[in-house]
Design an enzyme around this catalytic site. Structure first.
Site, PDB file in Angstrom:
ATOM      1  N   ASN A 122      -1.513   0.763   6.893  1.00 18.61           N
ATOM      2  CA  ASN A 122      -1.914   1.503   5.863  1.00 18.61           C
ATOM      3  C   ASN A 122      -0.651   2.606   5.855  1.00 18.61           C
ATOM      4  O   ASN A 122       0.530   2.497   5.363  1.00 18.61           O
ATOM      5  CB  ASN A 122      -2.907   2.363   5.539  1.00 18.61           C
ATOM      6  CG  ASN A 122      -3.303   3.231   4.877  1.00 18.61           C
ATOM      7  OD1 ASN A 122      -2.677   3.519   3.408  1.00 18.61           O
ATOM      8  ND2 ASN A 122      -4.968   3.186   4.042  1.00 18.61           N
ATOM      9  N   ASP A 159      -4.855   7.446   6.727  1.00 17.11           N
ATOM     10  CA  ASP A 159      -4.424   7.157   5.538  1.00 17.11           C
ATOM     11  C   ASP A 159      -2.757   7.567   5.234  1.00 17.11           C
ATOM     12  O   ASP A 159      -1.744   7.121   6.374  1.00 17.11           O
ATOM     13  CB  ASP A 159      -5.056   7.807   4.176  1.00 17.11           C
ATOM     14  CG  ASP A 159      -4.750   6.257   2.948  1.00 17.11           C
ATOM     15  OD1 ASP A 159      -4.136   5.801   2.884  1.00 17.11           O
ATOM     16  OD2 ASP A 159      -5.486   6.140   2.719  1.00 17.11           O
ATOM     17  N   ASN A 201       1.020  -1.103   0.110  1.00 16.06           N
ATOM     18  CA  ASN A 201      -0.846   0.340   0.292  1.00 16.06           C
ATOM     19  C   ASN A 201       0.945   1.003   0.027  1.00 16.06           C
ATOM     20  O   ASN A 201       1.158   1.683  -1.111  1.00 16.06           O
ATOM     21  CB  ASN A 201      -1.186  -0.380   1.414  1.00 16.06           C
ATOM     22  CG  ASN A 201      -2.034   1.153   0.250  1.00 16.06           C
ATOM     23  OD1 ASN A 201      -1.427   1.796   1.377  1.00 16.06           O
ATOM     24  ND2 ASN A 201      -3.471   0.392   1.175  1.00 16.06           N
TER      25      ASN A 201
END
Length: 580
Positions: free
Chosen positions: A444, A497, A399
């Site tokens: 993440n 994030d 990711n």
């Protein structure tokens, strides 16, 4: 400051609380017979898609002075016609102490299937007390367009201004917090708030507002508060104390706020008395714009006055992975379109890679190469200055990633459809790869502390950013749920994030609520929303690394700050000791 007006009479001062209450002239809430009178008309609305299965009454007040050639200013009030508002408006419009305003007075929704009046009331708390944008969307997308379908009794079409500066909203108790929430969520649509005995307590989360007010970048909202010392004190909280806490938080953050405190209870008696002067104050100086305050000292340490977010580029499908090279040029991905773009020091955007293999997170390494997580091929790739790719590691869906000054690469690998563990990978300069953590719900964003002794990993499906101590061999130890993030009322997690750090040790986290800025002690000090309400990742760029780049859905924004970013590919920076 207390509400200024020559008609206000100080009645009582209570030592220690310093509570001041005011009375208004007896004729202030009445419209004399010789001034123009507006007309109030009642309607029913039962077609809501936001609150399906409900029906509600609403009333429209139209002043005689209304000219359909010019959209009217707006006042919305929850819980029916209150505070003798039509007569107050007649008088103040006539005396030019407020603009020509069309009033909309609306009840909460009644559930159609319930006939019992007592049961019928439960939707009020659901619609009014909760945080989030559901109620303001109901107003903007459903009720106000319905109002504009009507005409006055003499056939004039109703046109309402769409400008937040031209709109005021008010109410009492749950209706008051609904009014404040509408302005808080959409200051572009409502900027003036009248709040009587507001329910800023722990019924559906309203108790968090004083904290959020202190942390958020201030919005363009002007607020009038009223409450009394014998207001409710029940299982959900103390209304009297909560309203005072709201006033102190608004003032701390630099908002335009005024208030009247008294000895009254949970009723509209004092609010009706002070309503005329409150409305005068809320509309003072119109049409001059309501201005936002400077914010907390922590915000002022970061934000440059007169430097808002500005648009870099738009028109993408989903932007991610901003990465800065040694010059301060920033590279970002449009994942669905498998393209990588470069933002030059002059702000110009150009295509860098025509096929990024659906790259997601990326970062520059000490060797000057751009490392990227290629989700399309489940590889970690490194691009040289000519855009030629070398495979760093295979078999990592990945990711986000960060590359340390010594060449160690840390990659987050979220779980796939919740069928496998979420992991953190370490890739050494020789290509050896190793899982160094597992167990997060959805690993993440990832970054390093400025001194590169700590690794930070965001768990999107929680409210935590985890901290790890990096060992001599690059492995991780002493895992902590260290950074405590805020979660919006509309979600069950923070959506944390991408992340980056500045040279003073602050951590910047892209979340559902905007950019949450944490101090070294793990506490959110500031919340800075982006213009479109979206943000997936962050990076400092520009020649001096003092410009924050935010990938935000289909757009990319930038904002010049007072602080400078710490780059992991450069020599580690040791920030000053954290504040207690």
């Amino acid at each position: 400051m207390m509400l200024p007006h020559h008609r206000l009479l100080v009645l009582l001062t209570v030592v220690s609380l310093q509570v001041t209450t005011f009375a208004v002239g007896a004729d202030d809430s009445k419209a004399p017979d010789d001034i123009p009178k507006g007309v109030v008309t009642k309607y029913t609305f039962d077609q809501s898609k936001i609150f399906p299965g409900t029906v509600r009454d609403y009333w429209i007040y139209v002043p005689q002075q209304y000219d359909p050639a010019r959209p009217a200013c707006v006042y919305v009030n929850q819980d029916n016609v209150q505070f003798n508002a039509p007569a107050v408006f007649d008088r103040l419009i006539h005396e030019k102490e407020m603009p020509v305003v069309i009033g909309i007075f609306v009840t909460h929704g009644r559930v159609k299937a319930l006939s019992d009046a007592a049961l019928d009331r439960f939707n009020r708390s659901y619609e009014y007390d909760g945080l989030g944008d559901s109620y303001v969307r109901f107003l903007l997308d459903e009720l106000l367009p319905e109002v504009e379908k009507k005409t006055t009794s003499d056939g004039r079409p109703i046109h309402l201004s769409k400008e937040g500066n031209d709109r005021c909203i008010g109410g009492s108790s749950s209706g008051a917090i609904a009014a404040f929430t509408a302005a808080w969520e959409r200051p572009d649509a409502f900027q003036r708030v009248f709040s009587s005995i507001g329910t800023y307590v722990g019924l559906r989360g309203g108790n968090v507002y004083p904290t959020l007010l202190r942390k958020y970048e201030p919005k363009s909202i002007r607020v009038f508060l009223q409450d009394g010392s014998t207001d409710l004190n029940i299982y959900g909280g103390d209304w009297w104390m909560a309203n005072q806490e709201m006033e102190r938080a608004l003032r701390f953050a630099g908002y335009e706020v005024s208030h009247v405190w008294g000895e009254g209870g949970h009723n509209a008696t004092q609010a009706t008395e002070v309503f005329p002067d409150a409305i005068r104050w809320l509309w003072k100086d119109w049409p001059n714009a309501v201005k936002a305050g400077e914010g907390s000292p922590q915000l002022r340490e970061i934000l440059q006055p007169g430097e808002p977010w500005t648009l870099v580029a738009e028109g993408y499908k989903f932007t991610e992975g901003p990465a800065s090279n040694a010059k301060g040029e920033v590279f970002f991905n449009d994942i669905p379109n498998a393209k990588t773009y470069k933002i030059g020091l002059d702000g110009a955007v150009s295509l860098y890679l025509t096929d990024s293999k659906k790259a997601n997170g990326q970062a520059f390494g000490p060797d000057g190469r751009l490392y990227a997580v290629a989700s399309g091929t489940e590889q970690v790739l490194a691009y040289d200055s000519d855009g030629k790719a070398t495979v760093v590691a295979d078999g990592i869906r990945g990711n986000d990633l960060i590359v340390r000054n010594d060449g160690l690469v840390y990659v987050t690998n979220p779980s796939r459809n919740n069928t496998e563990p979420s992991t953190v990978w370490l890739i050494r300069p020789n290509g050896e790869k190793q899982v160094v953590d597992t167990g997060l719900k959805f690993s993440n964003g990832v970054t390093l502390s400025p001194d590169q002794s700590l690794l930070y990993v965001a768990d999107s499906r929680s409210k935590w950013v985890y901290s790890y101590q990096i060992q001599g061999d690059g492995t991780l130890a002493f895992k902590q749920k260290y950074y405590h993030l805020h979660v919006p009322d509309s979600a069950d997690d923070s959506g944390a994030d991408g992340m980056c750090v500045d040279r003073d040790g602050r951590l910047y986290v892209a979340t559902r609520m905007g950019v949450q800025v944490c101090d070294q002690a793990g506490r959110v000090n500031c919340i800075i929303p982006t213009p479109n309400g979206k943000v997936s990742n962050l990076r400092f760029g520009g020649e001096n690394f003092d410009t924050l780049i935010a990938t935000s859905g289909d757009r990319v924004f930038k904002r010049k700050l007072k602080v400078k970013g710490a780059n992991a590919f450069q020599t580690p920076v040791r920030p000053a000791a954290p504040r207690l």
